[in-house]
Design a protein around this motif. Structure first.
Motif, PDB file in Angstrom:
ATOM      1  N   THR A  33       0.840  -1.200   0.000  1.00 45.80           N
ATOM      2  CA  THR A  33       0.000   0.000   0.000  1.00 45.80           C
ATOM      3  C   THR A  33       0.870   1.242   0.000  1.00 45.80           C
ATOM      4  OG1 THR A  33      -0.080   0.140   2.414  1.00 45.80           O
ATOM      5  CG2 THR A  33      -1.734  -1.256   1.335  1.00 45.80           C
ATOM      6  N   GLY A  34       0.236   2.382  -0.306  1.00 43.72           N
ATOM      7  CA  GLY A  34       0.981   3.642  -0.290  1.00 43.72           C
ATOM      8  C   GLY A  34       1.552   3.938   1.085  1.00 43.72           C
ATOM      9  N   LEU A  35       0.792   3.587   2.138  1.00 49.19           N
ATOM     10  CA  LEU A  35       1.267   3.828   3.498  1.00 49.19           C
ATOM     11  C   LEU A  35       2.496   2.970   3.812  1.00 49.19           C
ATOM     12  CD1 LEU A  35       0.844   5.219   6.212  1.00 49.19           C
ATOM     13  CD2 LEU A  35      -0.713   3.356   6.862  1.00 49.19           C
ATOM     14  N   GLU A  36       2.489   1.717   3.353  1.00 46.40           N
ATOM     15  CA  GLU A  36       3.626   0.831   3.595  1.00 46.40           C
ATOM     16  C   GLU A  36       4.869   1.331   2.860  1.00 46.40           C
ATOM     17  OE1 GLU A  36       1.735  -3.581   4.346  1.00 46.40           O
ATOM     18  OE2 GLU A  36       1.575  -2.725   2.334  1.00 46.40           O
ATOM     19  N   ILE A  37       4.670   1.798   1.643  1.00 48.34           N
ATOM     20  CA  ILE A  37       5.811   2.323   0.880  1.00 48.34           C
ATOM     21  C   ILE A  37       6.383   3.547   1.580  1.00 48.34           C
ATOM     22  CG2 ILE A  37       6.532   3.360  -1.304  1.00 48.34           C
ATOM     23  CD1 ILE A  37       4.419   1.618  -2.699  1.00 48.34           C
ATOM     24  N   GLU A  38       5.502   4.420   2.082  1.00 49.07           N
ATOM     25  CA  GLU A  38       5.958   5.614   2.792  1.00 49.07           C
ATOM     26  C   GLU A  38       6.736   5.250   4.058  1.00 49.07           C
ATOM     27  OE1 GLU A  38       6.095   8.720   2.154  1.00 49.07           O
ATOM     28  OE2 GLU A  38       4.990   8.717   0.275  1.00 49.07           O
ATOM     29  N   LYS A  39       6.272   4.219   4.760  1.00 45.39           N
ATOM     30  CA  LYS A  39       6.993   3.768   5.955  1.00 45.39           C
ATOM     31  C   LYS A  39       8.396   3.270   5.578  1.00 45.39           C
ATOM     32  CE  LYS A  39       3.119   2.398   8.941  1.00 45.39           C
ATOM     33  NZ  LYS A  39       2.436   1.234   9.598  1.00 45.39           N
ATOM     34  N   GLY A  40       8.466   2.561   4.457  1.00 44.24           N
ATOM     35  CA  GLY A  40       9.765   2.082   3.981  1.00 44.24           C
ATOM     36  C   GLY A  40      10.694   3.234   3.643  1.00 44.24           C
ATOM     37  N   ILE A  41      10.144   4.265   2.993  1.00 43.85           N
ATOM     38  CA  ILE A  41      10.944   5.447   2.635  1.00 43.85           C
ATOM     39  C   ILE A  41      11.450   6.139   3.897  1.00 43.85           C
ATOM     40  CG2 ILE A  41      10.834   7.756   1.610  1.00 43.85           C
ATOM     41  CD1 ILE A  41       8.871   6.568  -0.476  1.00 43.85           C
ATOM     42  N   THR A  42      10.597   6.228   4.912  1.00 38.31           N
ATOM     43  CA  THR A  42      10.993   6.870   6.176  1.00 38.31           C
ATOM     44  C   THR A  42      12.162   6.133   6.817  1.00 38.31           C
ATOM     45  OG1 THR A  42       8.738   7.682   6.566  1.00 38.31           O
ATOM     46  CG2 THR A  42      10.206   7.542   8.481  1.00 38.31           C
TER      47      THR A  42
END
Length: 580
Positions: free
Chosen positions: A64-73
């Motif tokens: 999901t977009g949220l999971e990708i954002e967490k990975g980027i963080t």
């Protein structure tokens, strides 16, 4: 070794670590406070854990977009960690840690592209290139589906084009011309210049030499200019690199000339007590023709054999030690030459009778080849011969023999004729001879700066602690047989075995050459390599250019050869059998 080769190697290593990191319990160690005792490998592990945790989020199918954002963080925090002053200082002394920022920026580019944040993806890709990412990852970038959304962007294409140009520069693409009978003068000068520059910037043993490398280059320009064929040109190049006196620094002629340079009959010769003898014949037809072990070679092509070797063979041999040069001159190179030209021998038997024999260099259909690993039990002593470390089946074969080996009172490992291969194969053997970790060689490479006039500095790599196998442990006495044909990875084995004091080394000094060569191509289809890694004992003791010295010296004699006696082997058996 050039910096780009290390980065490429660590990129592959990182992929492996990332694939196995899931087996390790998840943590946020990379966000923890930095301890004063933090080591380079601790920092490396933290960065790799961050990559693993992040990639588990953005790489998974249907993320999901949220999971990708967490990975980027997570990746952003890892960059902050790597940019911190203490970790930066550690990275300056550890090329593996230094390469992690490149990998994290590439991870970020992929994650941002999947999140459709194109500007951020492109910036990450540009940051990766700005750090000196090698062109070896170009194929990965171009084919990776995660980056599909930015492939038509001008900024993406600009990075790709720069990496291509970088690759062409370091791969010397313009100089990789095809073979022809006589290269142009431009190609000849370019090839010599490439050899000179690769050595100047990568060779790690200039302190072993007394000659000025730049002057040597100038001296050889007129020599290559006067050559009349590509074959003659390559002989000059081989002689040029022989001036560096290193066994891992060599010039190889084009494949089109291989049969002219390297054709030789299936037999071995050796210099023993100042005379040349046939020591091994691997063809029954050649043996039946009267070319047999124990015979002395008096002349070749009607020229005294020593004179012949000094004139035809010696000038083109790159060697690190007198014993290695002797092997190359009288064992490997003595009988090499044009495929179509047979060798005329003048042979003498032990009674002094002289006969003449002619041997073709090729055309044998009954050649018997040696196995990589052979084992037998002599009385109650195991005798294990390992003729190379190139075959990955060696470790499996050793394991399959372990029941037999374990039943012995002692073990002899014969690596006298082992020319090397992969050091890891040898270390895996040693790991089954101990219940404790042991140290491999220390090493250093050259690190160049961009400041004009600065000389390169040493990049130090500490010895690696290789873990004991654990499942298999042979605890009886072990003796290793060594000699001048013990070379490269076989010397890495001997260094580790010697340093851990596992047992005696018996025989004569090894070849005295190991390291990581930097390979490159030459005009006309040839190639070369230059030694770019300087290995030592774990405590810094030098052995390249010297050889690893045996604890007990046993030299081969003419009498031993003619009587079929293996004195080094018999000495080892004598020592191990004393425990009765």
């Amino acid at each position: 070794m050039q910096f780009r080769y290390f980065i490429l190697m660590t990129f592959c290593l990182a992929a492996f670590i990332r694939s196995t990191a899931q087996q390790v319990s998840k943590s946020t160690a990379y966000t923890a406070p930095i301890q004063k005792t933090l080591s380079a490998m601790d920092a490396y592990d933290r960065a790799q854990q961050a990559r693993s945790d992040a990639n588990d989020l953005w790489e998974k199918k249907g993320a999901t977009g949220l999971e990708i954002e967490k990975g980027i963080t997570i990746l952003k925090k890892a960059v902050i960690f790597l940019d911190s002053i203490p970790v930066n200082e550690l990275a300056n002394g550890n090329i593996y840690l230094k390469a992690r920022r490149n990998d994290i920026y590439l991870d970020m580019a992929q994650a941002y592209a999947l999140a459709n944040q194109r500007d951020s993806a492109l910036t990450s890709l540009e940051n990766m290139f700005a750090l000196g990412e090698p062109s070896g990852v170009l194929n990965y970038i171009q084919k990776n589906p995660s980056l599909a959304s930015i492939r038509t962007e001008s900024r993406y294409l600009a990075v790709i084009n720069k990496m291509k140009m970088q690759g062409e520069l370091w791969e010397n693409t313009a100089l990789n011309t095809s073979y022809k009978n006589d290269l142009t003068l431009t190609e000849k000068i370019a090839g010599l210049s490439l050899l000179w520059s690769q050595a100047k910037y990568n060779f790690v043993y200039f302190d072993h030499l007394s000659n000025d490398w730049n002057q040597t280059y100038l001296d050889y320009i007129p020599k290559v200019q006067t050559t009349k064929s590509t074959a003659e040109y390559y002989r000059v190049l081989m002689n040029f690199y022989a001036q560096l006196k290193d066994g891992h620094t060599n010039v190889y002629p084009p494949d089109s000339l291989s049969t002219q340079f390297y054709s030789r009959p299936p037999m071995r010769t050796e210099l023993i007590e100042g005379r040349v003898f046939i020591t091994e014949v691997s063809s029954d037809s050649l043996y039946k023709a009267g070319v047999q072990p124990g015979l002395e070679i008096v002349k070749i092509d009607n020229e005294p054999v020593i004179d012949y070797s000094d004139r035809v063979v010696k000038p083109y041999q790159s060697s690190s030690t007198p014993q290695d040069l002797e092997v190359r001159q009288f064992t490997y190179g003595l009988l090499s030459g044009p495929k179509e030209k047979p060798i005329v021998f003048q042979l003498k038997d032990k009674m002094g009778k002289i006969t003449e024999r002619t041997a073709a260099r090729t055309g044998y259909h009954d050649i018997k080849s040696k196995k990589s690993l052979e084992y037998q039990t002599i009385g109650n002593v195991g005798y294990l011969t390992i003729n190379d470390f190139e075959n990955n089946r060696i470790n499996k074969n050793f394991d399959s023999l372990y029941t037999q080996i374990a039943a012995t009172r002692g073990l002899i490992i014969d690596i006298r004729y082992n020319g090397g291969g992969s050091g890891n194969i040898g270390f895996n053997i040693i790991s089954k001879l101990t219940n404790k970790s042991f140290k491999t060689s220390a090493s250093k490479t050259l690190q160049h700066t961009s400041r004009p006039g600065d000389e390169p500095r040493w990049e130090i790599s500490k010895p690696y602690d290789w873990a004991a196998n654990g499942k298999i442990y042979y605890d009886k006495p072990v003796i290793v047989l060594i000699g001048p044909r013990t070379f490269s990875a076989a010397e890495d084995f001997a260094v580790a075995f010697d340093y851990m004091k596992r047992g005696k080394l018996i025989g004569t000094a090894t070849g005295g050459s190991t390291g990581q060569p930097v390979p490159f191509n030459l005009p006309g289809g040839g190639s070369a390599r230059v030694c770019g890694k300087r290995d030592t004992y774990p405590d810094g003791k030098e052995f390249v250019g010297v050889g690893i010295m045996p604890d007990i010296v046993v030299k081969k004699t003419i009498k031993d050869l003619q009587s079929g006696k293996d004195a080094a082997k018999e000495k080892a058996l004598e020592i191990l059998n004393k425990g009765k």
